[in-house]
Scaffold this active site. Sequence first.
Site, PDB file in Angstrom:
ATOM      1  N   ARG A  20       6.885  -1.580  -0.549  1.00  0.00           N
ATOM      2  CA  ARG A  20       8.083  -1.722   0.283  1.00  0.00           C
ATOM      3  C   ARG A  20       9.240  -0.863  -0.235  1.00  0.00           C
ATOM      4  NH1 ARG A  20       8.583  -8.082   0.798  1.00  0.00           N
ATOM      5  NH2 ARG A  20       7.947  -7.860  -1.381  1.00  0.00           N
ATOM      6  N   ASN A  38       6.234  -7.502   4.041  1.00  0.00           N
ATOM      7  CA  ASN A  38       4.859  -7.892   3.712  1.00  0.00           C
ATOM      8  C   ASN A  38       4.363  -8.857   4.773  1.00  0.00           C
ATOM      9  OD1 ASN A  38       4.578  -6.466   1.366  1.00  0.00           O
ATOM     10  ND2 ASN A  38       4.894  -8.198  -0.010  1.00  0.00           N
TER      11      ASN A  38
END
Length: 761
Positions: A20, A38
């Site tokens: 990320r 996620n």
Amino acid sequence: MLNSTFKIRISGRVQGVGFRPFIYNLATQYKIKGTVTNTTFGVEITAQTSAEVFRNFYDNISLQAPSSSKIEAITFTEVSEQIHFKDFQIVATNSGNPINAPLTPDFAICSDCKTEILDKNNRRFYYPFTTCTTCGPRYAITENFPFERENTSLHHFNMCPECQKEYNNPKDKRFYSQTNTCSVCGIQVWVTNANGEKLYETNPEIFPFLANQLKSGSIIALKNTSGYLLLCDATKAEVVQKLRLRKQRPVKPLAVLFPSEESLHKNVSVDDFALNELQSTVSPIVILPSKAKSDVAINEVSPINRTIGALLPYSGLLHLLCHETQIPLVATSGNVHGSPICSSEKEAEEKLKNIADFFLHHDLHIEHPQDDSVVRLTKKKRKIILRRARGLAPNFSLPSAYKEQIQSKKIVALGADLKSSIAIFPNTYLYASEYFGNLSDYDTALRFQKTIQDYFSIFKFQPEVVVKDKHPLYESGRMLEELQIDKNNIKVEEVQHHIAHFSAILTEHNLWQSQNKVLGIIWDGIGFGTEHEIWGGEFFEYQKKEFKRIQHFENFNWILGDKMSKNPKISLLSLWNGNPDEIRHLFSANEWILFEKQKEQNTLQTSSVGRLIDAVACLLGFTYEMTFEGEAAIYLESLAQKAYDIQTAKIDYLEGEDLTETILSFKIIEKVVSDSKQNISKEEIALNFHFTLVKVIEKVANFHSFKEIAYSGGVFQNALLVDLIEEELAVKFNCYFHENLSPNDENIAFGQLNYSVNINS
Ligand SMILES: [Zn+2]
Ligand SMILES: [Zn+2]
């Protein structure tokens, strides 16, 4: 230019690997707006930008992805989106939905973090749990998924302002690092003596203290990031002996942790291939030949052959300790003989108090303890996994073509007893657990059960099919009774042991749909065949979902049950057709009477290659009882390796024999005996025996016109045998060996599961 909104879905190992933060920085670079999050399957990106910019961004995701990530699939769609994003943000998720992604494994400490903990001016100086987005424990501390701090054992630790600052800073290597801690806010370590009395609680004091203790001969139980290790000075014979005595482990080789690459080179023969393994993010134990002049007390560390299971410091704790000691240390699992590795302070103090002089504890809870993985490398640069654990299990990457052809099925497989493991198919991934050890050990059985229940809860899973071994008395089968599942709605399937091995190798190489028929060479010590037969020297034909046992080694008496697996001389007795007086001296008078009687009354037969190997090892000098499984085979292999290394000519002991009925085990023994009588060296005979096994494979393959040969079973942990097969047969046949699974019984659960998926669907 008009902006559009795109959704990108990425699956694979993309959580807990800095994905990320990577996406955030890439998106910011392209001035893209939106979010990254996620999800249960991996990572999802919403990107608002022009089509042209998007294309570049999209391409660069795969090109620049973090080194520890593994993208398995990436797709995008254009969506109609009402929201106009003002910036790009990482959004935390905790959907509560079951995960459908690999469980990110633990990663060895990276070189940057290593440097930081030895830098006096760094705020993480001597902080052993220093991690970043690319390194540190993951699976060991994961309680739930997706991989977010609150789903790990670190949820007890709140980040201090400094750590929070790093976490919030897109330019920092700890930007959005879920495992971020420091000595101010993080994990505490302390040292106790064997009575549990606290001696030290501050980091910089602890390591010099432990180093001094190690150098003066103490044994330390150290709570590493995935479980306890027992450490002692590997250079002092008497210290290693003390550990062996206390651990009740007389001869089984012990792993050695080398403080540095330099020390490694000084003590073992290590090439680039081996070094790559040792320095990989998995950082396994790699079995390597000891150098003639080594600091390691080799006779005590590895009494049976001159090899060393080498390790490099893969955690901050080990790195700091090695930095202080600068000597090779024995590093073995912190357990009592046959039990699983200890993972909590209480458990360790209770079980290891008679082994360790001092304990290094810490307050990070280990949710999933795992042993170190163990690999060996053949001279022809093949990797053989001997133990699949930390860094590898429970993930398994199925061949993508195979994945497309199978139907998902709610299934769990219970494996074998001696090297037990679990395989589970809860979503579109297949998970193969680490090895647990022998299920007849109570603690091992408990850990086995706990792991299954953990899987059920992580994946929110209820099996519809349970697969077990055909053996009616297997403990693993009995585990079924212990499972907290609705047993009325469960279908129980049974798979024969060697068919399970064969299924494992068929799966690894995606051979289920092979146009050519496949020959399965499945050799091991013991597996339930029929009511009267224990198998272990099997040749199967596989074609179009049908298995046929087409050949096997000659049967001989299976006597005295487990005793036979431990005493090579019993295998020899059973395979002996010659004058009894020639081997009588190996037995006491009482043994002789008892064993002869057993032989007469016996009703069980075996075709085990493992036991044939034991008998040959016995003829060549291994006349004593084994203290660990495979000891006689290792002895025989190292004899043969010596002859091979000086390019001794090889002889096939079954040259010209008719092998169409059965493979003549008794004949092999006769030849070994007659060569011994002619004073041919043990090394040469051992090599001839290995060569004979290879020629047997070739003859069976030729006789039945096979082109494809697949190998599985514990016998193929033998690196010389694998190399010889490659040397002799790879030109004429396609040979398939395990690459990501161990050839031993650890792969049974995996094989059982895939058998069920392919055959019983
Ligand atoms: Zn790092
Ligand atoms: Zn902090």
